[in-house]
Design a protein around this motif. Structure first.
Motif, mmCIF file in Angstrom:
data_model
loop_
_atom_site.group_PDB
_atom_site.id
_atom_site.type_symbol
_atom_site.label_atom_id
_atom_site.label_comp_id
_atom_site.label_asym_id
_atom_site.label_seq_id
_atom_site.Cartn_x
_atom_site.Cartn_y
_atom_site.Cartn_z
ATOM 1 N N CYS A 197 -24.083 9.130 -23.898
ATOM 2 C CA CYS A 197 -24.538 7.756 -24.104
ATOM 3 C C CYS A 197 -25.691 7.412 -23.157
ATOM 4 N N GLU A 198 -26.621 6.615 -23.660
ATOM 5 C CA GLU A 198 -27.710 6.107 -22.817
ATOM 6 C C GLU A 198 -27.133 5.189 -21.749
ATOM 7 N N ILE A 199 -27.686 5.263 -20.546
ATOM 8 C CA ILE A 199 -27.195 4.439 -19.433
ATOM 9 C C ILE A 199 -28.074 3.209 -19.257
ATOM 10 N N GLU A 200 -27.449 2.063 -19.181
ATOM 11 C CA GLU A 200 -28.106 0.788 -18.905
ATOM 12 C C GLU A 200 -27.627 0.303 -17.545
ATOM 13 N N LEU A 201 -28.526 -0.299 -16.758
ATOM 14 C CA LEU A 201 -28.158 -0.866 -15.466
ATOM 15 C C LEU A 201 -28.001 -2.377 -15.594
ATOM 16 N N ALA A 202 -26.908 -2.892 -15.050
ATOM 17 C CA ALA A 202 -26.631 -4.335 -15.133
ATOM 18 C C ALA A 202 -27.412 -5.075 -14.048
ATOM 19 N N THR A 203 -28.712 -5.193 -14.264
ATOM 20 C CA THR A 203 -29.591 -5.889 -13.330
ATOM 21 C C THR A 203 -29.871 -7.299 -13.840
ATOM 22 N N GLY A 204 -30.404 -8.128 -12.949
ATOM 23 C CA GLY A 204 -30.786 -9.472 -13.350
ATOM 24 C C GLY A 204 -30.784 -10.422 -12.175
ATOM 25 N N ALA A 205 -31.289 -11.610 -12.418
ATOM 26 C CA ALA A 205 -31.289 -12.652 -11.401
ATOM 27 C C ALA A 205 -29.898 -13.269 -11.283
ATOM 28 N N ALA A 206 -29.641 -13.883 -10.136
ATOM 29 C CA ALA A 206 -28.384 -14.618 -9.970
ATOM 30 C C ALA A 206 -28.257 -15.629 -11.104
ATOM 31 N N GLY A 207 -27.076 -15.682 -11.711
ATOM 32 C CA GLY A 207 -26.867 -16.541 -12.869
ATOM 33 C C GLY A 207 -26.841 -15.774 -14.177
ATOM 34 N N THR A 208 -27.120 -14.465 -14.108
ATOM 35 C CA THR A 208 -27.051 -13.614 -15.295
ATOM 36 C C THR A 208 -25.609 -13.163 -15.513
ATOM 37 N N VAL A 209 -25.209 -13.102 -16.783
ATOM 38 C CA VAL A 209 -23.873 -12.631 -17.135
ATOM 39 C C VAL A 209 -23.990 -11.574 -18.226
ATOM 40 N N TYR A 210 -23.270 -10.483 -18.037
ATOM 41 C CA TYR A 210 -23.129 -9.463 -19.069
ATOM 42 C C TYR A 210 -21.763 -9.655 -19.721
ATOM 43 N N LEU A 211 -21.768 -9.927 -21.015
ATOM 44 C CA LEU A 211 -20.527 -10.012 -21.774
ATOM 45 C C LEU A 211 -20.355 -8.680 -22.494
ATOM 46 N N CYS A 212 -19.267 -7.992 -22.184
ATOM 47 C CA CYS A 212 -19.090 -6.603 -22.607
ATOM 48 C C CYS A 212 -17.820 -6.435 -23.438
ATOM 49 N N HIS A 213 -17.863 -5.453 -24.332
ATOM 50 C CA HIS A 213 -16.666 -5.095 -25.078
ATOM 51 C C HIS A 213 -15.628 -4.548 -24.093
ATOM 52 N N PRO A 214 -14.348 -4.845 -24.299
ATOM 53 C CA PRO A 214 -13.325 -4.388 -23.347
ATOM 54 C C PRO A 214 -13.269 -2.874 -23.158
ATOM 55 N N PHE A 215 -13.742 -2.095 -24.132
ATOM 56 C CA PHE A 215 -13.643 -0.640 -24.041
ATOM 57 C C PHE A 215 -14.901 0.005 -23.449
ATOM 58 N N LEU A 216 -15.836 -0.779 -22.982
ATOM 59 C CA LEU A 216 -17.098 -0.235 -22.486
ATOM 60 C C LEU A 216 -16.867 0.607 -21.224
ATOM 61 N N VAL A 217 -17.404 1.811 -21.211
ATOM 62 C CA VAL A 217 -17.293 2.692 -20.048
ATOM 63 C C VAL A 217 -18.396 2.317 -19.057
ATOM 64 N N HIS A 218 -18.015 2.134 -17.799
ATOM 65 C CA HIS A 218 -18.978 1.691 -16.790
ATOM 66 C C HIS A 218 -18.604 2.280 -15.433
ATOM 67 N N ALA A 219 -19.510 2.155 -14.476
ATOM 68 C CA ALA A 219 -19.279 2.750 -13.161
ATOM 69 C C ALA A 219 -20.067 2.011 -12.098
ATOM 70 N N ALA A 220 -19.542 2.034 -10.888
ATOM 71 C CA ALA A 220 -20.257 1.513 -9.720
ATOM 72 C C ALA A 220 -21.221 2.575 -9.215
ATOM 73 N N GLN A 221 -22.067 2.189 -8.270
ATOM 74 C CA GLN A 221 -22.954 3.146 -7.611
ATOM 75 C C GLN A 221 -23.301 2.628 -6.220
ATOM 76 N N PRO A 222 -23.814 3.505 -5.341
ATOM 77 C CA PRO A 222 -24.146 3.076 -3.981
ATOM 78 C C PRO A 222 -25.261 2.041 -3.948
ATOM 79 N N HIS A 223 -25.281 1.274 -2.871
ATOM 80 C CA HIS A 223 -26.293 0.239 -2.657
ATOM 81 C C HIS A 223 -27.427 0.833 -1.821
ATOM 82 N N ARG A 224 -28.614 0.897 -2.428
ATOM 83 C CA ARG A 224 -29.778 1.467 -1.741
ATOM 84 C C ARG A 224 -30.807 0.399 -1.369
#
Length: 263
Positions: A197-224
């Protein structure tokens, strides 16, 4: 990637949610509410945005918050409209706050929590979280939601999303029926079916919301980056089980599309 700052989602955005598993809504709540939420979290952590020398851990996790700014951020008219459009009109419960909060700090140290996963939605009474469950009807969860409480750029530990992964997970859950699969069962092969699957990053300004399907596969990553990332990841809870007599919501349509089901 479809996004909106309108009152309601367009038909193309709803279809994108069905196909890709998420939609991004800009200005879903105000930057002032985001600031109030951050201020409250700073106080509870016992840390300061002006004293980075004290940011010694890569991540701090905070629980559910139900004070006024958190309730307000989760319940704007725009979000209520989107909840109706994706989960089904009046088929969800208004959030009573926000949580949980994985607050990530700039760090070269691994937080050890960056594996791909799907959030489970029932069975939380088990002390072993690997025994928590999800089923093909998404019992206990209408949406997965990501609330950005700070500006999040590519270096600020944005959540990684596997576009379209929800369809693979729906098909994998199907044989388990209403009882569902445990996290241990679902993650046994490392979500290999979604690796392409193509990877999308959940970026955006404060106040942005991602509404996702409950089965969506996702992951954290380190803060750089340089400033801590504040995000809430609450579920949108359903009022009840899928009701076959009602027209299917986009959440249900995505499952039906993946599995060729009739519910």
């Amino acid at each position: 990637m479809p996004k909106t700052d309108q009152t309601s989602l367009t038909s193309c955005q709803v279809q994108s949610f069905i196909d890709d598993g998420f939609v991004r809504i800009e200005n879903a709540f105000s930057t002032d509410l985001a600031r109030q939420c951050r201020d409250a979290l700073w106080i509870e952590m016992g840390l300061s945005p002006d004293e980075p020398q004290n940011w010694t851990q890569p991540v701090l996790r905070m629980g559910w918050k139900c004070s006024t700014p958190f309730i307000g951020a989760a319940n704007t008219p725009q979000l209520h409209q989107a909840y109706d459009q994706l989960a089904g009109k009046s088929r969800w419960l208004a959030p009573k706050g926000l949580g949980t909060f994985p607050i990530r700090f700039p760090s070269s140290e691994s937080a050890g929590d960056d594996g791909w996963h799907v959030d489970m939605s029932f069975g939380e009474a088990s002390p072993d979280f690997m025994e928590w469950r999800a089923n093909v009807k998404s019992k206990g969860r209408a949406l997965l939601m990501l609330f950005l409480l700070s500006d999040v750029g590519p270096d600020d530990a944005p959540t990684k999303i596997r576009k379209g992964s929800h369809a693979f997970i729906a098909r994998e859950l199907l044989p388990y029926g209403d009882a569902g699969a445990t996290l241990r069962q679902l993650s046994a092969n490392g979500y290999a079916s979604t690796q392409g699957c193509e990877i999308e990053l959940a970026t955006g300004a404060a106040g942005t919301v991602y509404l996702c399907h409950p089965f969506l596969v996702h992951a954290a990553q380190p803060h750089r980056g340089e400033r801590p990332r504040f995000m809430a990841q609450p579920p949108l809870l359903p009022r009840g089980e899928f009701e076959p007599a009602l027209s299917p919501s986009p959440t249900q349509l995505a499952i039906r599309q993946a599995c060729e089901l009739g519910f």
